[in-house]
Design an enzyme around this catalytic site. Structure first.
Site, PDB file in Angstrom:
ATOM      1  N   SER A 145       0.961  -1.274  -0.014  1.00  0.00           N
ATOM      2  CA  SER A 145       0.035   0.116  -0.028  1.00  0.00           C
ATOM      3  C   SER A 145       0.843   1.198  -0.174  1.00  0.00           C
ATOM      4  O   SER A 145       0.301   2.349  -0.130  1.00  0.00           O
ATOM      5  CB  SER A 145      -0.973  -0.015   1.282  1.00  0.00           C
ATOM      6  N   SER A 210      -1.679   4.269   3.247  1.00  0.00           N
ATOM      7  CA  SER A 210      -2.335   4.975   2.285  1.00  0.00           C
ATOM      8  C   SER A 210      -2.588   6.460   2.528  1.00  0.00           C
ATOM      9  O   SER A 210      -2.704   7.282   1.648  1.00  0.00           O
ATOM     10  CB  SER A 210      -3.732   4.110   2.053  1.00  0.00           C
ATOM     11  N   GLU A 366     -10.535   6.497   2.446  1.00  0.00           N
ATOM     12  CA  GLU A 366      -9.893   5.295   2.223  1.00  0.00           C
ATOM     13  C   GLU A 366     -10.950   4.247   3.054  1.00  0.00           C
ATOM     14  O   GLU A 366     -10.975   4.587   4.270  1.00  0.00           O
ATOM     15  CB  GLU A 366      -8.476   5.028   2.777  1.00  0.00           C
ATOM     16  N   HIS A 490      -0.890  -9.899  -0.444  1.00  0.00           N
ATOM     17  CA  HIS A 490      -1.598  -9.136  -1.549  1.00  0.00           C
ATOM     18  C   HIS A 490      -1.501  -9.956  -2.692  1.00  0.00           C
ATOM     19  O   HIS A 490      -0.782 -10.934  -2.690  1.00  0.00           O
ATOM     20  CB  HIS A 490      -0.845  -7.869  -1.980  1.00  0.00           C
TER      21      HIS A 490
END
EC number: 3.1.3.1
Length: 539
Positions: A145, A210, A366, A490
């Site tokens: 991220s 983020s 977010e 991820h």
């Protein structure tokens, strides 16, 4: 030509091969033997199908599908590019919101509403313009991220776990990260230079990767406070922590809105927060107080719960900070409605605070806990957090106009969750598949992970465990995975992007993730690249 007769099953050479279709016929009702099924769960899909008239009647006709397709065709033919200037921009980020997550979440949403689910849509899936985004880092095939935030917020791809710097900065290289020549500026800095108001909203810590992409420059995403820098062998006096950059640095100190979690990163160890949890800072500085007293007298408000947030008169607030947890915000399924704001609440508060500024605003929102739930293979919570993001986007649609506000919804990276099998229409997306394995003759879940923690414990000699409906109903249930790992990783597949408003048609197609802020900059006339303002006369 190959002798096709030689492939007949009775040919002794191939007698040991199993000539079974890879697309088996549907299993008749009642043939699935589930461990201790509960009658209400076993019939849930059937009841949903009965409630959805179209599934039971209209969908069996060709007319239903032809009319729907023709309506979509007409909608596409009537589309006209919106070439207005984007006075306002809201960038929604579903952290880890992979395409399978979107598909499963829309089913979850539809089934919560009493439908079969597959035909449902999340609010932003109705946006007219859709693209596919490539997410890799400069040095990693599968992104995190941090490097992705640098791409979709600053317009430059970076190395894994670094934020707001070029790929000349390797992970952990403090000296390189403090060199201004290696810094890249975010759309927030671009917006502020153009006189726009700016803000950030997140369900994670406001110093997490983020949101940090909007204001920080660091060689390590984990350097959230000075204690984190020291614990990882750095010198806080040389490597400024992310929280300090938010409060003292540019563009963070100019944010009109900061809403999220992570109080402990902003207060000293000698101090406890509103929940009695000690801070983590070693420098003895209360950054929340520093933020408050840095603002003109009477213009700033700080809140720590939903009740106080929603009681504010936003027209009288110039600077708003809301920190609602010592760490990340609670999952929506675990939240206390009076104390814990939803992402929709936070989005509403941010828009109401920012919309009074005549030059417009840029807002980053977010839904960060989609990702965190996936890391623990808790699919139920991840899908629910995705629906929460959908509701936040709907709030934005209802409180803004597509004439002057560009809405962009995307993800930073994917995850390893997939949905598979040949479940019947309306089967509970979070339940057992309506089919059973033709290998070990046991039930399996529609949703599974390629890797991750927890999950049902294998039986003797590694046999796949039996999973029951009652196990899956637990909000904390960890879905099955293939490769055991401390945390699920991820995924490297492309993510979707949805756009609505001025110049949203520019976001169609497939492109690198770092293109996103350049498109935003063009539409809003911010940044150093091409602008719609200067291009308007030539179009």
């Amino acid at each position: 030509m190959r002798d096709l007769q030689s492939w007949r099953p009775e040919n002794e050479k191939y007698r040991n091969y199993a000539f079974v279709s890879v697309h088996p016929p549907p299993q008749p009702p009642g043939t699935v033997d589930r461990p201790t099924p509960e009658e209400s769960d076993a019939n849930a899909a059937r009841r949903r199908q009965k409630r959805l008239i179209s599934a039971g009647e209209y969908e069996q006709t060709a007319q239903y599908w032809n009319i729907g397709a023709q309506l979509k065709l007409k909608e596409q033919l009537l589309k006209r590019p919106n070439r207005n200037i984007a006075k306002n921009v809201i960038l929604f980020l579903g952290d880890g919101m992979s395409i399978p997550t979107l598909a499963a979440s829309r089913m979850y949403l539809g089934q919560q509403q009493g439908h079969t689910g597959e035909e449902s849509m999340l609010s932003f899936e109705e946006f007219p313009d859709v693209g596919l985004v490539k997410t890799y880092c400069v040095d990693k095939q599968v992104a995190d991220s941090a490097c992705t935030a640098t791409a979709y917020l600053c317009g430059v791809k970076a190395n894994y776990a670094t934020i707001g710097v070029t790929a000349a900065v390797s992970f952990g290289n403090c000296s390189a990260s403090t060199n201004p020549r290696n810094h890249v500026q975010s759309i927030m800095a671009w917006a502020q230079a153009a006189g726009k108001a700016t803000g950030i909203v997140t369900t994670t810590r406001v110093t997490h990767a983020s949101p940090a992409g909007t204001y920080a420059h660091t060689a390590n995403r984990e350097w959230e406070c000075d204690a984190d820098v020291m614990r990882r062998g750095g010198d806080p006096s040389q490597c400024p922590d992310i929280a300090k950059q938010l409060i003292y640095g540019e563009p963070g100190r100019n944010f009109r809105v900061i809403l999220g979690g992570g109080r402990r990163k902003l207060i000293p160890r000698s101090m406890k927060d509103e929940e009695g949890i000690r801070g983590q800072r070693l420098d003895g500085v209360n950054l929340i107080s520093q933020w408050y007293f840095d603002k003109p007298l009477g213009t700033a408000r700080y809140v720590s719960n939903r009740r106080d947030l929603m009681a504010l008169n936003f027209t009288e607030v110039d600077y708003l900070m809301g920190l609602f947890s010592a760490d990340h915000l609670k999952f929506h399924l675990d939240a206390q409605p009076e104390e814990d704001p939803t992402l929709a609440d936070l989005t509403y508060a941010a828009i109401q605070t920012l919309q009074k500024y005549p030059e417009g605003y840029v807002l980053f929102v977010e839904g960060g806990k989609i990702d965190l739930a996936h890391h623990f293979t808790k699919a139920r919570k991840s899908l629910d957090e995705t629906v929460q993001l959908s509701e936040a986007v709907q709030v934005a649609r209802q409180t803004t106009s597509p004439d002057d506000t560009l809405l962009v919804v995307t993800a930073d990276h994917s995850h390893t969750m997939t949905l598979s099998g040949y479940a019947t229409r309306g089967n509970d997306i979070l339940g057992l598949n309506s089919e059973i394995s033709d290998g070990d003759k046991k039930p399996y879940t529609t949703l599974t992970y390629a890797n991750g923690p927890g999950g049902p414990v294998p039986g003797p000699e590694g046999a796949r465990p039996s999973i029951t409906e009652s196990m899956i109903k637990d909000h904390e249930f960890q879905f099955p995975k293939v490769v055991p790992m401390k945390y699920e990783t991820h995924g490297g597949d492309d993510v979707a992007l949805f756009a609505y408003g001025p110049w949203s048609h520019l976001f169609c197609g497939m492109y690198e993730q770092n293109v996103i802020p350049h498109l935003i900059g063009f539409a809003a006339c911010i940044g150093n690249g091409e602008h719609a303002c200067s291009a308007a006369g030539s179009l």
